[in-house]
Design a protein around this motif. Structure first.
Motif, PDB file in Angstrom:
ATOM      1  N   HIS A 445       0.828  -1.208   0.000  1.00 35.47           N
ATOM      2  CA  HIS A 445       0.000   0.000   0.000  1.00 35.47           C
ATOM      3  C   HIS A 445       0.862   1.258   0.000  1.00 35.47           C
ATOM      4  O   HIS A 445       0.519   2.260  -0.640  1.00 35.47           O
ATOM      5  N   LEU A 446       1.991   1.194   0.703  1.00 33.14           N
ATOM      6  CA  LEU A 446       2.924   2.323   0.677  1.00 33.14           C
ATOM      7  C   LEU A 446       3.448   2.544  -0.737  1.00 33.14           C
ATOM      8  O   LEU A 446       3.555   3.700  -1.197  1.00 33.14           O
ATOM      9  N   GLY A 447       3.744   1.458  -1.445  1.00 30.57           N
ATOM     10  CA  GLY A 447       4.202   1.589  -2.831  1.00 30.57           C
ATOM     11  C   GLY A 447       3.169   2.262  -3.712  1.00 30.57           C
ATOM     12  O   GLY A 447       3.503   3.125  -4.535  1.00 30.57           O
ATOM     13  N   ALA A 448       1.899   1.907  -3.527  1.00 28.24           N
ATOM     14  CA  ALA A 448       0.835   2.542  -4.313  1.00 28.24           C
ATOM     15  C   ALA A 448       0.757   4.030  -4.007  1.00 28.24           C
ATOM     16  O   ALA A 448       0.580   4.868  -4.913  1.00 28.24           O
ATOM     17  N   ALA A 449       0.900   4.393  -2.723  1.00 31.85           N
ATOM     18  CA  ALA A 449       0.851   5.806  -2.344  1.00 31.85           C
ATOM     19  C   ALA A 449       2.045   6.564  -2.911  1.00 31.85           C
ATOM     20  O   ALA A 449       1.914   7.716  -3.351  1.00 31.85           O
ATOM     21  N   LEU A 450       3.225   5.938  -2.907  1.00 33.90           N
ATOM     22  CA  LEU A 450       4.413   6.593  -3.465  1.00 33.90           C
ATOM     23  C   LEU A 450       4.248   6.832  -4.961  1.00 33.90           C
ATOM     24  O   LEU A 450       4.653   7.879  -5.485  1.00 33.90           O
ATOM     25  N   ALA A 462       9.440  -0.541  -2.974  1.00 30.46           N
ATOM     26  CA  ALA A 462       8.523  -1.096  -1.978  1.00 30.46           C
ATOM     27  C   ALA A 462       7.736  -2.278  -2.519  1.00 30.46           C
ATOM     28  O   ALA A 462       7.530  -3.282  -1.815  1.00 30.46           O
ATOM     29  N   LEU A 463       7.311  -2.211  -3.772  1.00 35.63           N
ATOM     30  CA  LEU A 463       6.369  -3.195  -4.300  1.00 35.63           C
ATOM     31  C   LEU A 463       7.009  -4.520  -4.687  1.00 35.63           C
ATOM     32  O   LEU A 463       6.413  -5.585  -4.479  1.00 35.63           O
ATOM     33  N   GLU A 464       8.187  -4.496  -5.271  1.00 36.06           N
ATOM     34  CA  GLU A 464       8.779  -5.764  -5.728  1.00 36.06           C
ATOM     35  C   GLU A 464       8.952  -6.753  -4.571  1.00 36.06           C
ATOM     36  O   GLU A 464       8.511  -7.906  -4.668  1.00 36.06           O
ATOM     37  N   PRO A 465       9.580  -6.369  -3.452  1.00 38.78           N
ATOM     38  CA  PRO A 465       9.683  -7.334  -2.353  1.00 38.78           C
ATOM     39  C   PRO A 465       8.329  -7.648  -1.709  1.00 38.78           C
ATOM     40  O   PRO A 465       8.109  -8.765  -1.226  1.00 38.78           O
ATOM     41  N   ALA A 466       7.407  -6.681  -1.715  1.00 37.64           N
ATOM     42  CA  ALA A 466       6.095  -6.921  -1.105  1.00 37.64           C
ATOM     43  C   ALA A 466       5.322  -7.979  -1.879  1.00 37.64           C
ATOM     44  O   ALA A 466       4.702  -8.873  -1.283  1.00 37.64           O
ATOM     45  N   ALA A 482      -1.393  -6.217  -5.287  1.00 41.69           N
ATOM     46  CA  ALA A 482      -0.084  -5.568  -5.265  1.00 41.69           C
ATOM     47  C   ALA A 482       0.611  -5.691  -6.613  1.00 41.69           C
ATOM     48  O   ALA A 482       1.288  -4.757  -7.065  1.00 41.69           O
ATOM     49  N   ALA A 483       0.431  -6.821  -7.291  1.00 39.66           N
ATOM     50  CA  ALA A 483       1.026  -7.004  -8.616  1.00 39.66           C
ATOM     51  C   ALA A 483       0.413  -6.033  -9.620  1.00 39.66           C
ATOM     52  O   ALA A 483       1.104  -5.533 -10.521  1.00 39.66           O
ATOM     53  N   THR A 484      -0.876  -5.769  -9.485  1.00 41.14           N
ATOM     54  CA  THR A 484      -1.514  -4.777 -10.358  1.00 41.14           C
ATOM     55  C   THR A 484      -0.860  -3.413 -10.168  1.00 41.14           C
ATOM     56  O   THR A 484      -0.557  -2.709 -11.144  1.00 41.14           O
ATOM     57  N   THR A 485      -0.636  -3.034  -8.919  1.00 41.84           N
ATOM     58  CA  THR A 485       0.028  -1.750  -8.654  1.00 41.84           C
ATOM     59  C   THR A 485       1.459  -1.762  -9.176  1.00 41.84           C
ATOM     60  O   THR A 485       1.943  -0.758  -9.717  1.00 41.84           O
ATOM     61  N   LEU A 486       2.146  -2.897  -9.041  1.00 42.89           N
ATOM     62  CA  LEU A 486       3.508  -3.010  -9.563  1.00 42.89           C
ATOM     63  C   LEU A 486       3.523  -2.804 -11.072  1.00 42.89           C
ATOM     64  O   LEU A 486       4.421  -2.129 -11.612  1.00 42.89           O
TER      65      LEU A 486
END
Length: 723
Positions: A445-450, A462-466, A482-486
Motif C-alpha cells: 500500500h505504501l508503494g501505491a501511495a508513493l 517497496a512493491l517488488e519485495p512486497a 499488489a502485482a496490479t500496482t507493480l
C-alpha cells in the motif's frame, strides 16, 4: 354512515377507489376488505366508495344489528370498520343473508372464504430531485395532501421555492401516511415547515391535534401507534420492539431463527413492511409512527440501552463473519449486504464507541474497509480510523491495520502525501510484530501511495519485495492487487513489456479468486497498456471493468474507468462527443459525492479533452450534455457508457467504405445521421429537428442504404470515421 366529499378525501386514491367501486358493483362480490396500516385512510376510502356505489344496493348499513329483515329482493351493503377480529361474525352474516355484501376495513384480512382484498399503501413520496421544483413537487400525492390541509389550517399557506425542501422532508419523515400528514399540516398555523421538521426530529409520534370528533386513535400518532399494536401476542410485541431499534432497510441479521411466526404476523398487520427491490434478499422496516413510538416506550421502561447493545453486537458479528468474504467469489453479494446495512453499521459503530468498546469498534471498522472503498464512504471511514487511533488503547496489530486502512482511504481521496505518511506510521507499528503478511501488505500500500505521490522509483523499491513476500505466504488476493500496482509502476517507468507480463499474471489470479473490485482496476490498467496498438481490445477491457463496477456497486474505481472509457470513445468515435461529455460529467459528479479528486496527471488529460470537445460542440450543446451527465447515478452512468457502439469486423468494414459516403447524403440526412451516432432514438431526433417521427424513420432508411449499413451502430461508426 359518515360521508366525505371525494375532492376532500381522495387525494392520491383514485385507483383504489375505482377498484373498490368495481368490486362492489359486481353482484357476485360478498366480502371485500380494504387493508392497510393504521392512519392510511381505509375508513375514509370505504365511506366514499360506499357512497358512490350506493345505487347498486337497496340498502346500506353500518351496524350489523340493523340487518334484521334484510335479504329481500335487493342487495344490502354492510360497511364494517375494523373487522379483522370479527371473522366468525362476518361469516355468519354472509351465510344467513344471501343478498348481503360486506365492505370491511382492517389492519389485516378478515380471513373468510371468498374475501377480496383492496390493499391501501401510504401515499407516494417525493424524490430528492423533486425538492428543487415546486411545481413537480406539488404533483406528488403526499405533498398535495399536505399542502391542501395546510392551506385549510393556515390561510395563505402555499408551496414555494423557499419551503419546498422542508415540505418534501416532512412528507418523507412521515412516510406518506395520510393521518400523519394531516396532523402535521394542522401545525402550520403554529410553525413554518422548517421549524416543525426540526421539532419532530426522530420522534414524529409526538404529533397530535386531531379533531375532537375523531376516534381517539386519530387524535395523535402516539395513540395511533399504540392502537396498531393492540392484541399482539408477547412474542410478536417483543420482536417488534427489538426491530424498532433498527434503521429502516435491515435484513436477516436482525432476526433469529425462532422469529418466523412473529415475523409473519407483523407483516400481515402492516407493522413491518418489505422495502427495496431485491426480492431475493428481503429487507424490512418498521413504519412510522410505530417505530418512534416503540423506541419511546423502550426509553420509558429503561430497556433502550440493552436494545442498543443487542443491535450493536449483532452488527459487529455480521461485520466479523462477512469480512473474509469480501474478496472472494461472493464479493458482490456481501458488498451489497454492507451497502444495504450501512445505516445500521454506522449506528452500531456509534454505540460501540459510546459504551467504550474500542476493540469491537476497531474490528468492525476494519471489516468495513473494503465496503467503505466500494461505496465511496472515504471521508467517514477515514474519520472513524482517526477517532479510534487517537483514542489509543488498541493492541498493536489492529492499530497497525487501522493506520494502514486510513492510508488506503487517504489515497482514494486523492491525498497521496498523507497516504504515504499514514502507511509509514503503520509500518513502524507492524514491523516489530513479526507479522510478515501484514508488513508486506502495508508495504504494498505504501508503494501505491508513493506512485500517486510521483515517486515511481520509491514505489518500485517497496512493491517488488512486497509482491514476492505476499506470494510466499500464500496471500493470493493481496499479492494479485499488489502485482496490479507493480504493473502500474513499471508502466510509469516506461517498462511496458514487463508491466504487461506482471499484469497478465495478476489478472489470472484476480479472476480465479473472484476479486471483482481488484479485477476492475487491473482491467483499467490493462486497457491503458493496450490502447496504443489494439484500441478494440482496450475498449473491450474497459467495458468489462465497467460491468464489474456496476456489479460490485463501486464508486471509487468507477470514476476513473468512466473517464478512461470516455477518452477511448472520443478517440475511436469522435461523433459521440455528447456521450463523452455525459460520461466525464458523471465521473465528476461521482467524485464530488465521495469527496475525492483524480490524480493530477489524469485530471490534466481529462481537462484537455473537455476543452477540445467544448470548442467543437459549442457552449450550449456542451452544457446540456454536462447537465445530463451529472444527473446520472452510478448504474445509469455505466448503462450510458455501455450503450455506445461496439466495433466489430463488419462495423469496421462499413466505416472504411464510408469514408466518402457522407458526401452522398443530403444536409438533412447528415444531421439525422449525426444524431443517430449520438445514440438518439427516432422520437428524440424528431423532437430535436422539429420533424415527424415517420419522416425520421424514412431518413434513417435512406442513410443506411446510401452508407451500406445494416444497423444504427454501423451508421455511428461510419459517421465517426467521416468526422
Amino acid at each position: 354512515m359518515p360521508a366525505f366529499a371525494p375532492t376532500e378525501a381522495m387525494v392520491g386514491r383514485e385507483a383504489e377507489r375505482e377498484a373498490l367501486e368495481a368490486r362492489l358493483a359486481d353482484p357476485r362480490t360478498r366480502l371485500v376488505t380494504v387493508t392497510g396500516v393504521a392512519g392510511v385512510g381505509k375508513s375514509r376510502l370505504a365511506s366514499v366508495a360506499a357512497e358512490n356505489a350506493a345505487g347498486a344496493f337497496g340498502d346500506v348499513r353500518t351496524d350489523p344489528r340493523e340487518l334484521d329483515g334484510a335479504g329481500g329482493a335487493g342487495r344490502t351493503l354492510l360497511v364494517l370498520d375494523g373487522a379483522e377480529a370479527r371473522a366468525d361474525e362476518v361469516a355468519a352474516l354472509l351465510a344467513r343473508i344471501p343478498g348481503l355484501t360486506v365492505l370491511a376495513t382492517g389492519l389485516q384480512p378478515v380471513g373468510v372464504y371468498g374475501e377480496q382484498l383492496v390493499p391501501v399503501a401510504p401515499l407516494p413520496l417525493p424524490r430528492p430531485a423533486d425538492a428543487d421544483d415546486p411545481q413537480a413537487l406539488a404533483r406528488i400525492a403526499s405533498v398535495e395532501l399536505f399542502v391542501r390541509r395546510a392551506a385549510a389550517a393556515c390561510p395563505g399557506f402555499a408551496l414555494t421555492a423557499d419551503n419546498a425542501r422542508d415540505v418534501a422532508a416532512l412528507c418523507t419523515l412521515l412516510e406518506g401516511l395520510p393521518l400523519a400528514l394531516e396532523l402535521a399540516a394542522g401545525r402550520m398555523r403554529l410553525y413554518p415547515p422548517g421549524v416543525l421538521l426540526a421539532r419532530l426530529g426522530t420522534r414524529p409520534c409526538t404529533l397530535s391535534g386531531g379533531p375532537a370528533s375523531a376516534p381517539a386513535r386519530h387524535r395523535s400518532l402516539d395513540a395511533l401507534a399504540e392502537w396498531s399494536c393492540r392484541s399482539l401476542d408477547t412474542q410478536a410485541r417483543a420482536l417488534l420492539e427489538r426491530l424498532a431499534g433498527y434503521e429502516p432497510g435491515f435484513g436477516a441479521v436482525a432476526l433469529d431463527r425462532s422469529d418466523g411466526p412473529a415475523l409473519d404476523a407483523l407483516l400481515d398487520r402492516g407493522l413491518l413492511r418489505l422495502v427495496g427491490d431485491d426480492h431475493a434478499d428481503a429487507r424490512y422496516a418498521v413504519p412510522e409512527p410505530v417505530r418512534s413510538h416503540l423506541r419511546g416506550c423502550q426509553e420509558e421502561a429503561g430497556r433502550a440501552e440493552a436494545a442498543a447493545d443487542d443491535h450493536a453486537d449483532r452488527y459487529a458479528r455480521l461485520a466479523a463473519s462477512a469480512a473474509p468474504r469480501l474478496t472472494g467469489t461472493d464479493q458482490a453479494r456481501w458488498l451489497a449486504v454492507f451497502s444495504a446495512e450501512a445505516p445500521n453499521l454506522r449506528a452500531a459503530l456509534d454505540r460501540l464507541w459510546s459504551r467504550g468498546d474500542r476493540a469491537a469498534a476497531a474490528a468492525t471498522a476494519l471489516a468495513c474497509g473494503e465496503p467503505w472503498l466500494a461505496q465511496g464512504m472515504l471521508r467517514p471511514g477515514l474519520g472513524w480510523c482517526d477517532r479510534l487511533l487517537e483514542a489509543g488503547g488498541l493492541p498493536e496489530s489492529p492499530a497497525a491495520r487501522l493506520a494502514d486502512l486510513s492510508g488506503v482511504l487517504a489515497a482514494a481521496i486523492g491525498d497521496a502525501a498523507d497516504a504515504v505518511r499514514r502507511h509509514r506510521s503503520a509500518l513502524a507499528v507492524c514491523k516489530p510484530l513479526g507479522d510478515r503478511r501484514l508488513t508486506s501488505q502495508v508495504t504494498a500500500h505504501l508503494g501505491a501511495a508513493l506512485l500517486s505521490a510521483g515517486d515511481p522509483q520509491g514505489a518500485l523499491a517497496a512493491l517488488e519485495p512486497a509482491v514476492s513476500a505476499l506470494d510466499a505466504v500464500g496471500a493470493v488476493g493481496p499479492a494479485a492487487r499488489a502485482a496490479t500496482t507493480l504493473a502500474a509502476v513499471l508502466r510509469a517507468l516506461g517498462r511496458d513489456h514487463r508491466a504487461a507480463h506482471v499484469l497478465e499474471g495478476a489478472l489470472g489470479l484476480l479472476r480465479r479468486i473472484g476479486d471483482d473490485r481488484g479485477l476492475a482496476e487491473a482491467l483499467r490498467l490493462s486497457a491503458a497498456l493496450t490502447r496504443g496498438h489494439d484500441p478494440d481490445r482496450a475498449g473491450a477491457l474497459l467495458r468489462e471493468s465497467l460491468r464489474l463496477c456496476r456489479e460490485t456497486g463501486d464508486r471509487t474505481v468507477l470514476p476513473l474507468v468512466l473517464d478512461e472509457f470516455a477518452l477511448h470513445v472520443l478517440r475511436v468515435t469522435p461523433a459521440q462527443q455528447p456521450r463523452v461529455v455525459r460520461l466525464l460529467a458523471a465521473a465528476s459528479a461521482l467524485r464530488e459525492g465521495t469527496g475525492s479528486r483524480a490524480p493530477q496527471d489524469h485530471e490534466a488529460v481529462v481537462t484537455r479533452a473537455r476543452e477540445g470537445v467544448l470548442s467543437r460542440l459549442g457552449w450550449s450543446p456542451y452544457t446540456t450534455a454536462w447537465a445530463e451527465g451529472r444527473a446520472l447515478g452510478p448504474v445509469e452512468a455505466v448503462r450510458e457508457a455501455l450503450s455506445s457502439p461496439v466495433a466489430t469486423d463488419t462495423d469496421s468494414d462499413a466505416a472504411r467504405v464510408s469514408g466518402e459516403a457522407p458526401r452522398t447524403l443530403t444536409p438533412r440526412q447528415v444531421q439525422v445521421a449525426m444524431l443517430v451516432s449520438e445514440g438518439l432514438t427516432n422520437r428524440q431526433i424528431a423532437e430535436r429537428l422539429g420533424l415527424s417521427e415517420w419522416t425520421v424513420v424514412n431518413h434513417v432508411r435512406q442513410i443506411m442504404r446510401r452508407l451500406g449499413c445494416s444497423s444504427r451502430i454501423q451508421v455511428a461508426w461510419a459517421m465517426g470515421q467521416w468526422a
